[in-house]
Design an enzyme around this catalytic site. Structure first.
Site, PDB file in Angstrom:
ATOM      1  CG  HIS A 257      -6.097  -6.867  -8.699  1.00  0.00           C
ATOM      2  ND1 HIS A 257      -5.670  -7.738  -9.285  1.00  0.00           N
ATOM      3  CD2 HIS A 257      -5.802  -5.705  -9.179  1.00  0.00           C
ATOM      4  CE1 HIS A 257      -5.046  -6.998 -10.486  1.00  0.00           C
ATOM      5  NE2 HIS A 257      -5.139  -5.874 -10.185  1.00  0.00           N
ATOM      6  CD  GLU A 258      -7.529  -2.429  -7.810  1.00  0.00           C
ATOM      7  OE1 GLU A 258      -6.447  -1.835  -7.781  1.00  0.00           O
ATOM      8  OE2 GLU A 258      -7.926  -2.866  -8.935  1.00  0.00           O
ATOM      9  CG  HIS A 261      -2.339  -2.542  -7.973  1.00  0.00           C
ATOM     10  ND1 HIS A 261      -1.127  -2.695  -8.758  1.00  0.00           N
ATOM     11  CD2 HIS A 261      -3.421  -2.843  -8.775  1.00  0.00           C
ATOM     12  CE1 HIS A 261      -1.645  -3.031  -9.955  1.00  0.00           C
ATOM     13  NE2 HIS A 261      -2.966  -3.295  -9.862  1.00  0.00           N
ATOM     14  CD  GLU A 287      -2.460  -6.024 -13.090  1.00  0.00           C
ATOM     15  OE1 GLU A 287      -2.420  -4.841 -12.655  1.00  0.00           O
ATOM     16  OE2 GLU A 287      -3.440  -6.604 -13.163  1.00  0.00           O
TER      17      GLU A 287
HETATM   18 ZN    ZN Z   1      -4.230  -4.363 -11.340  1.00  0.00          ZN
END
Ligand code: ZN
Length: 489
Positions: A257-258, A261, A287
């Site tokens: 997830h990170e 980003h 997001e």
């Molecule tokens: Zn996030």
């Protein structure tokens, strides 16, 4: 004009330099800093952020921005100046003494929330939350706008989003998703909650960094209680992770997830390095990139074809009898649970919808803070079939309301919906499964760069979606994705 532009760029350089210093302090303070130094450090950080605030709101800068806004500039600079003026007009609407009072209240409120959460007692926090709501109303009342107060808040996190837009999106979601959730079968995956060494989890995370083709010389992974990502520059991504020996998959999916980003920021066109538009993407858009990585890509079987054997090898005791299909089933298992940040991708959006309904109700007068915990628990019961037994697993679980971040939550669900639409467009151009099987994540990243990342925050979400998918926002992609994946399981 040249002179004016130079003066403007001088201001920007200074803001960027101070911002980098502040980001570094923030990252340090959330990862390695000893807690006894908190007070002194916080005081200095507040001073630095006050300094940045003064430069940003400097009358000369405001005048320069206004003088430059109609000049003959590159699209990037023109857009940047437009967004900066928009931000400034919002900020300048607030009387300075009220702005300072609001920030003081929020600092205090965060601490009271922390205490209340520890004691799992909403009553300890409720009077403070009531003050935060009142003062947030006041702060947004100063803004010159025709829209409702809550809509102004929504706009700060996802520009141009409205209550009508979210109402429609969320009611479609509820109608389709809640029946699926209430009908989910339950299953226990006991292998997943054995003792998995956190050191080995970290080793596995480095494999994933390589697999996702992220340049490890441009990345640092720290540890914090809530994983987050911060971009210092195009070549300097700071993310964090947390490692729980008895819940090994959590660190893996937080990492993916990170990195979603981080990849967004690292693939912005180099010519925007140091500019405001290199890191001003909307919350929903940012997001979308992390959710696309984590869910559509990270949870599909092809992703694990080459990676599962490595995982199994590292944890030979725990996983030796666990087939890849069992593992895939486990990482795609959905079941209602009370904590948002631990929720699976199906039930996640309902956690968001509940918060949206509560926030909206707080600002349009349907609810007051006094009965908010009751409403919270009722909605968790009605939408997810859960009984909430204590406030720390219920209304006190998130930090957002304590620091006045109303209107933030909906962007998490919006990001997931954008992700589904992007994925569907990507599928038309790329053979994703084949690329994953052949360790060619670079091709996926290139697609994202070309369609979304390289422009940074020059365009607003609506335009990015249109450019990348040739279609306006359509929540049906998200609804179809979830329905296909979870219905009748
Ligand atoms: Zn996030």
């Amino acid at each position: 004009m040249k002179n004016l532009l130079n003066k403007y760029l001088d201001f920007e350089r200074k803001i960027e330099t101070y911002t980098l210093a502040l980001k570094t302090m923030l990252y340090d303070s959330s990862t390695i800093a000893p807690k006894n130094g908190n007070d002194y450090r916080n005081e200095k950080m507040a001073e630095l952020s006050g300094e940045i605030f003064s430069i940003k709101t400097d009358e000369t800068r405001y005048k320069i921005l206004n003088d430059l806004k109609d000049s003959d500039l590159s699209i990037a600079l023109k857009k940047q100046i437009f967004y900066q003026l928009e931000d400034l007009d919002k900020l300048r609407s607030i009387p300075k003494d009220r702005y300072i009072a609001y920030n003081l209240l929020i600092n205090k409120a965060e601490k009271i929330w922390e205490d209340a959460k520890e004691h799992s007692d909403y009553r300890m926090f409720e009077p403070t939350l009531a003050l935060v709501v009142e003062m947030t109303k006041e702060i947004y009342t100063y803004r010159d706008s025709e829209t409702s107060l809550y809509e102004r808040m929504l706009d700060d996190y996802e520009p141009e989003s409205t209550e009508m837009f979210y109402d429609k999106f969320f009611s479609e979601m509820k109608n389709t998703i809640i029946p699926i959730i209430l009908d989910l079968p339950t299953k226990v995956f006991s292998f997943a909650y054995k003792d998995f060494s956190t050191e080995k989890q970290k080793d596995f995370c480095s494999f994933i960094v390589n697999f996702l083709n992220f340049n490890s010389d441009s990345l640092y992974i720290g540890e914090s209680s809530h994983p987050f990502s911060s971009s210092f520059s195009i070549d300097d991504s700071r993310i964090t992770n947390r490692y729980n020996a008895f819940d090994f998959s959590s660190s893996i999916f937080s990492l993916i997830h990170e990195l979603g980003h981080a990849t967004y920021n690292s693939q912005v066109d180099r010519e925007y390095q140091g500019m405001y538009i290199a890191d001003n993407m909307s919350y929903g858009m940012h997001e979308s990139q992390s959710r696309l990585y984590e869910n559509q890509l990270g949870r599909q079987p092809a992703f694990w074809h080459n990676n599962y054997p490595k995982l199994q090898n590292l944890f030979s005791d725990q996983l030796k009898d666990i087939k890849v299909n069992d593992f895939i089933e486990f990482i795609n298992y959905a079941t209602p649970s009370p904590i948002r940040v631990e929720a699976d991708e199906l039930t996640y959006c309902i956690h968001i919808i509940i918060r949206y309904e509560l926030e909206k109700g707080l600002f349009n007068g349907t609810y007051t803070t006094k009965d908010l915990d009751k409403v919270w628990n009722e909605k968790y019961h009605d939408y997810l079939g859960l009984t909430i037994n204590n406030d720390s697993d219920g209304i006190l679980q998130d930090i957002h309301w304590s620091n006045g971040s109303f209107g933030y939550f909906p962007t998490y669900a919006l990001g997931s919906a954008y992700a589904a639409q992007f994925y569907s467009a990507m599928e038309k151009d790329l053979q994703i499964e084949k690329l994953l099987l052949n360790n060619r994540f670079d091709v996926i990243n290139n697609w994202l760069k070309e369609k979304i990342h390289h422009d940074g925050g020059i365009y607003r979400s609506k335009e990015i979606l249109l450019r990348a998918t040739e279609e306006e926002f359509n929540p049906q992609y998200y609804i179809n994705y979830l329905t296909k994946k979870f219905k009748g399981n």
